[in-house]
Design a protein around this motif. Sequence first.
Motif, PDB file in Angstrom:
ATOM      1  N   ASP A  80       0.843  -1.196   0.000  1.00 47.30           N
ATOM      2  CA  ASP A  80       0.000   0.000   0.000  1.00 47.30           C
ATOM      3  C   ASP A  80       0.884   1.253   0.000  1.00 47.30           C
ATOM      4  O   ASP A  80       1.737   1.406   0.864  1.00 47.30           O
ATOM      5  CB  ASP A  80      -0.939   0.005   1.215  1.00 47.30           C
ATOM      6  CG  ASP A  80      -2.106   0.954   1.017  1.00 47.30           C
ATOM      7  OD1 ASP A  80      -1.882   2.096   0.553  1.00 47.30           O
ATOM      8  OD2 ASP A  80      -3.242   0.561   1.306  1.00 47.30           O
ATOM      9  N   GLY A  81       0.695   2.101  -0.998  1.00 50.67           N
ATOM     10  CA  GLY A  81       1.448   3.350  -1.073  1.00 50.67           C
ATOM     11  C   GLY A  81       2.884   3.188  -1.543  1.00 50.67           C
ATOM     12  O   GLY A  81       3.662   4.145  -1.523  1.00 50.67           O
TER      13      GLY A  81
ATOM     14  N   SER B  16      -7.262   4.758  -1.723  1.00 54.78           N
ATOM     15  CA  SER B  16      -7.047   3.311  -1.656  1.00 54.78           C
ATOM     16  C   SER B  16      -8.292   2.516  -2.056  1.00 54.78           C
ATOM     17  O   SER B  16      -8.174   1.381  -2.507  1.00 54.78           O
ATOM     18  CB  SER B  16      -6.621   2.894  -0.246  1.00 54.78           C
ATOM     19  OG  SER B  16      -5.316   3.340  -0.003  1.00 54.78           O
TER      20      SER B  16
ATOM     21  N   THR C  37      -8.102  -1.756   0.945  1.00 52.83           N
ATOM     22  CA  THR C  37      -7.480  -2.739   0.049  1.00 52.83           C
ATOM     23  C   THR C  37      -8.006  -4.158   0.278  1.00 52.83           C
ATOM     24  O   THR C  37      -8.540  -4.774  -0.651  1.00 52.83           O
ATOM     25  CB  THR C  37      -5.934  -2.690   0.153  1.00 52.83           C
ATOM     26  OG1 THR C  37      -5.517  -1.344   0.023  1.00 52.83           O
ATOM     27  CG2 THR C  37      -5.279  -3.557  -0.899  1.00 52.83           C
TER      28      THR C  37
ATOM     29  N   ASP D   1       2.082   2.403   3.641  1.00 57.49           N
ATOM     30  CA  ASP D   1       1.258   3.593   3.412  1.00 57.49           C
ATOM     31  C   ASP D   1       1.176   4.464   4.667  1.00 57.49           C
ATOM     32  O   ASP D   1       1.311   5.693   4.581  1.00 57.49           O
ATOM     33  CB  ASP D   1      -0.142   3.128   2.997  1.00 57.49           C
ATOM     34  CG  ASP D   1      -1.075   4.276   2.684  1.00 57.49           C
ATOM     35  OD1 ASP D   1      -0.744   5.066   1.776  1.00 57.49           O
ATOM     36  OD2 ASP D   1      -2.134   4.392   3.333  1.00 57.49           O
TER      37      ASP D   1
ATOM     38  N   ASP E 286      -1.000  -0.063  -4.795  1.00 58.43           N
ATOM     39  CA  ASP E 286      -2.271   0.536  -5.212  1.00 58.43           C
ATOM     40  C   ASP E 286      -2.082   1.981  -5.669  1.00 58.43           C
ATOM     41  O   ASP E 286      -2.839   2.491  -6.475  1.00 58.43           O
ATOM     42  CB  ASP E 286      -3.329   0.408  -4.101  1.00 58.43           C
ATOM     43  CG  ASP E 286      -2.875   0.982  -2.764  1.00 58.43           C
ATOM     44  OD1 ASP E 286      -1.671   1.277  -2.606  1.00 58.43           O
ATOM     45  OD2 ASP E 286      -3.742   1.136  -1.885  1.00 58.43           O
ATOM     46  N   HIS E 287      -1.057   2.640  -5.126  1.00 56.15           N
ATOM     47  CA  HIS E 287      -0.728   4.027  -5.488  1.00 56.15           C
ATOM     48  C   HIS E 287       0.566   4.367  -4.791  1.00 56.15           C
ATOM     49  O   HIS E 287       1.045   3.594  -3.946  1.00 56.15           O
ATOM     50  CB  HIS E 287      -1.830   4.998  -5.013  1.00 56.15           C
ATOM     51  CG  HIS E 287      -2.168   4.795  -3.570  1.00 56.15           C
ATOM     52  ND1 HIS E 287      -1.374   5.267  -2.546  1.00 56.15           N
ATOM     53  CD2 HIS E 287      -3.169   4.101  -2.970  1.00 56.15           C
ATOM     54  CE1 HIS E 287      -1.884   4.892  -1.390  1.00 56.15           C
ATOM     55  NE2 HIS E 287      -2.966   4.163  -1.610  1.00 56.15           N
TER      56      HIS E 287
ATOM     57  N   HIS F 126      -1.577  10.822  -0.980  1.00 61.29           N
ATOM     58  CA  HIS F 126      -1.204  10.054  -2.165  1.00 61.29           C
ATOM     59  C   HIS F 126      -0.731  10.973  -3.291  1.00 61.29           C
ATOM     60  O   HIS F 126      -0.989  12.168  -3.259  1.00 61.29           O
ATOM     61  CB  HIS F 126      -2.413   9.246  -2.672  1.00 61.29           C
ATOM     62  CG  HIS F 126      -2.960   8.317  -1.636  1.00 61.29           C
ATOM     63  ND1 HIS F 126      -4.095   7.576  -1.828  1.00 61.29           N
ATOM     64  CD2 HIS F 126      -2.510   8.008  -0.389  1.00 61.29           C
ATOM     65  CE1 HIS F 126      -4.333   6.853  -0.737  1.00 61.29           C
ATOM     66  NE2 HIS F 126      -3.387   7.108   0.143  1.00 61.29           N
TER      67      HIS F 126
HETATM   68 ZN   LIG Z   1      -3.592   2.635  -0.420  1.00 64.17          ZN
END
Ligand SMILES: [Zn+2]
Length: 467
Positions: A34-35, A81, A134, A265, A308-309, A430
């Motif tokens: 994540d992130g 997310s 997520t 993240d 995811d980003h 983000h």
């Molecule tokens: Zn995320």
Amino acid sequence: MMKMKKQILTLLLSAAALLHCGAQAKYVFYFIGDGMGMGHVNAAETYNRDILGNPDPLLMMTFPVASQSRTYSASSPVTDSAAAGTALSTGSKTVNYRLAMNPDSAMLYSITRDFIAAGRPVGIATSVAGDDATPGAFYGHGLSRNDVLDIAPGAVGSGVSFLAGGSFKILDAEGDAGEKWLEAMRKDGYSVVKGSGEYHALAEKDKKKVLMMAPTDYWDQIGYTIDSIPGALTLPEITAACLQTVSANDRGEGFFMMVEGGNIDWAAHANDGGAVIKEVLNFQDAIRHAYDFYLDHPDETLIIVTADHDTGGMALGRADNHRDIHLEYIDAQRQSKDRFADLCRERKARGEELSWPEMQRYLADMLGLGSAIPLTDEDMRDLKETFDATFITGDAKDQKTLYNDFNAFTAKAYDIQNRHIGIGWTSNNHTGNFVPVYAIGPGSELFTGNLDNTRIPMLIRRAALGE
Ligand SMILES: [Zn+2]
């Protein structure tokens, strides 16, 4: 004669190539950091090489396929997310904050449904809340990710074999929604356990499991690697438990696992470079469980690692420190920015005064400021002024991010540390940056080139289910 031999050889080679392309992935591991942007991987890779002295690149970087993915959502070039999780689980774009539902609020379905329909057990694991965006996108639905009462109930009747997180947000909701959800899960055949001790005590007959951390006062997530909280679950541990459960449920058809490194993240939202690097390395330890499995079943195992980003726009080099990079200073950090802020808050709540000499000692011990990291006179002045404004006069404003409100002093101390290390940030939220995609195993060749995040689950389905 020579020509004929050559023709036969070419024929054999193309037949082998065809066979290989046609080989379906029986076992699928889908890792989502994540992130975890390119900068996060690059910083961890540089630390791994220059400071830890490892000659090999990060495990994910050794995979034969290394490409990139776009992450924009249906409502913004910068996704949240929920929209990103929806893209990675269902193959459709949606608006920010929406979970597995399209912009018109119609239901979208995760590829996990196809795996379950094909008789392949599914495991979903994360280091943050098990009903966060997520993981939630792989079994639940919500008009907003913040509708915590809507997401976790999606697990009831989903057929998912294993579900793990630090905790579940629904358990913190007012009223008895959490208890009712647990009751429904138990009725659906799940054994709900807290901590790895309870998990390992489960009998063979317990086929479906929900794993979370033993009760602590430590948020919804399992805690940061850098804080090494005694007795806390770790992501590699959760991954091993997930693999064990889906393997036990495998009736010979294979399985599907999604594992999220959620703390990457959190640390990036905090702009805490040291914590990010330790989380990426911990994520690598989780991936290693899948890689060991791959080494035993190389022709049947597909591993995908992506994000995811990007969170924070993290980079080596920053406006006020171009290339005087000192990643060794991270070794002097023994506490995350979140934990540091929480401890300040707890002391304040107890009415205990913090003195400047005590704080200086603390900074030296826990962050290396003034010990491993030499401070300039200006740094010292800056820290003292912010200390007074935060703890004495109370004039300083908090730094608010998605997961925490940092007092101004905490924000200042970690910013000075990040400057001396040479880690820069463009945001405490983000960004629209590309994210990496790494793949190995049968079907991994599908993941080459510039990908859109919506393509990834579709390609996983094609590689594993041939659809
Ligand atoms: Zn995320």
